[in-house]
Design a protein around this motif. Structure first.
Motif, PDB file in Angstrom:
ATOM      1  N   ASP A  97      -9.589  -3.078  -3.897  1.00 30.77           N
ATOM      2  CA  ASP A  97      -8.809  -2.944  -2.668  1.00 30.77           C
ATOM      3  C   ASP A  97      -8.030  -1.629  -2.655  1.00 30.77           C
ATOM      4  OD1 ASP A  97      -9.682  -5.384  -1.781  1.00 30.77           O
ATOM      5  OD2 ASP A  97      -7.913  -6.485  -2.447  1.00 30.77           O
ATOM      6  N   THR A 121      -2.495  -6.997  -1.500  1.00 33.03           N
ATOM      7  CA  THR A 121      -3.320  -7.636  -2.508  1.00 33.03           C
ATOM      8  C   THR A 121      -3.794  -8.970  -1.983  1.00 33.03           C
ATOM      9  OG1 THR A 121      -1.414  -8.667  -3.524  1.00 33.03           O
ATOM     10  CG2 THR A 121      -2.070  -6.528  -4.369  1.00 33.03           C
ATOM     11  N   GLY A 122      -5.105  -9.164  -1.980  1.00 35.46           N
ATOM     12  CA  GLY A 122      -5.661 -10.384  -1.424  1.00 35.46           C
ATOM     13  C   GLY A 122      -6.074 -10.141   0.018  1.00 35.46           C
ATOM     14  N   SER A 123      -6.994 -10.990   0.502  1.00 38.48           N
ATOM     15  CA  SER A 123      -7.558 -10.753   1.823  1.00 38.48           C
ATOM     16  C   SER A 123      -6.950 -11.599   2.913  1.00 38.48           C
ATOM     17  CB  SER A 123      -9.070 -11.027   1.789  1.00 38.48           C
ATOM     18  OG  SER A 123      -9.326 -12.361   1.375  1.00 38.48           O
ATOM     19  N   SER A 158       0.177 -10.748  -0.781  1.00 43.89           N
ATOM     20  CA  SER A 158      -0.700 -11.153   0.319  1.00 43.89           C
ATOM     21  C   SER A 158      -0.084 -12.188   1.248  1.00 43.89           C
ATOM     22  CB  SER A 158      -2.013 -11.720  -0.251  1.00 43.89           C
ATOM     23  OG  SER A 158      -1.753 -12.828  -1.096  1.00 43.89           O
ATOM     24  N   SER A 210      -3.916  -9.916  -5.744  1.00 41.52           N
ATOM     25  CA  SER A 210      -5.345  -9.880  -5.418  1.00 41.52           C
ATOM     26  C   SER A 210      -6.119 -10.587  -6.530  1.00 41.52           C
ATOM     27  CB  SER A 210      -5.822  -8.431  -5.307  1.00 41.52           C
ATOM     28  OG  SER A 210      -5.793  -7.806  -6.588  1.00 41.52           O
TER      29      SER A 210
END
Length: 226
Positions: A97, A121-123, A158, A210
């Motif tokens: 990312d 971090t993370g979707s 996130s 993430s």
């Protein structure tokens, strides 16, 4: 918000004397394990990224006097935060990312924007609430508006992704990475700088790295656990 969720695990191939074990995780955050706090008789809970029992309190995320944890009932573990920053300093620049965000920052499309970049971090996560100067643009800090010039991207939790082209709120920001004009990270680790303002739990949720960084963090915690 969050509550404890228990899972029973008992494979049929196990011997008859194998005990039935229940592992509780935080509802909405299945990567966080919940254990009763044996050191206190007030029904508090220890939250950890490791499923091991007994839990090492020095490696735990923190302690909550009730579930779901809130900003009033949760006490974060400063030692855990130090480990998180150590992992981010060592690996954040390797996060896919982060690499993607660095390329976007110096792209031609990025040159048409006018505010700072951010690595969430993370979707998935909640949309940030509007208002507040802390979510404003950061063209002076680099980011999505620094096309062709380099600058900084920000490693953030996130749970509350900022709007596109905006930077995260201070309590959601782990730290920042420096990027050159070619979209490459500066130095050996992107010159990672911790924010010093991150909070494990806010009104928007609890700790969320993430998948890449969380895996690195769990590996580090297991090494320390040994």
């Amino acid at each position: 918000m969050f509550a404890a969720r228990a899972f029973g695990r008992q494979a049929h191939v196990l011997p008859k004397w194998t005990q039935f074990r229940r592992v509780s995780t935080l509802e909405g955050a299945p990567h966080i394990y919940v254990f009763p706090n044996a050191e206190q008789a007030n029904g508090s809970h220890i939250l950890s990224l490791l499923p091991s029992e007994p839990t090492n309190p020095d490696l735990a995320i923190g302690v909550s006097s009730q579930l779901p944890p809130t900003t009033d009932t949760f006490k974060e573990n400063p030692k855990f935060l130090s480990i998180v920053q150590e992992v981010c300093s060592q690996y954040a620049h390797e996060d896919p990312d982060a690499k993607s965000q660095a390329q976007v920052m110096v792209s031609v499309a990025g040159a048409n924007l006018s505010s700072g970049g951010v690595l969430v971090t993370g979707s998935r996560g909640r949309t940030r609430r509007s208002g507040g100067d802390s979510s404003g643009g950061a063209s002076g800090q680099g980011g999505a508006g620094s096309g062709g010039r380099g600058g900084w991207i920000h490693v953030s939790d996130s749970r509350r992704p900022p709007d596109y082209g905006r930077i995260a709120w201070p309590e959601d920001m782990f730290g920042s990475l420096e990027v050159d004009s070619k979209g490459q990270f500066v130095g050996e680790n992107g010159n990672y700088q911790p924010s010093g303002t991150y909070r494990i739990i806010t009104r928007d949720g609890i700790f969320g790295l993430s998948p890449f960084l969380r895996e690195k963090l769990v590996q580090k915690l297991r090494e320390l656990e040994k």
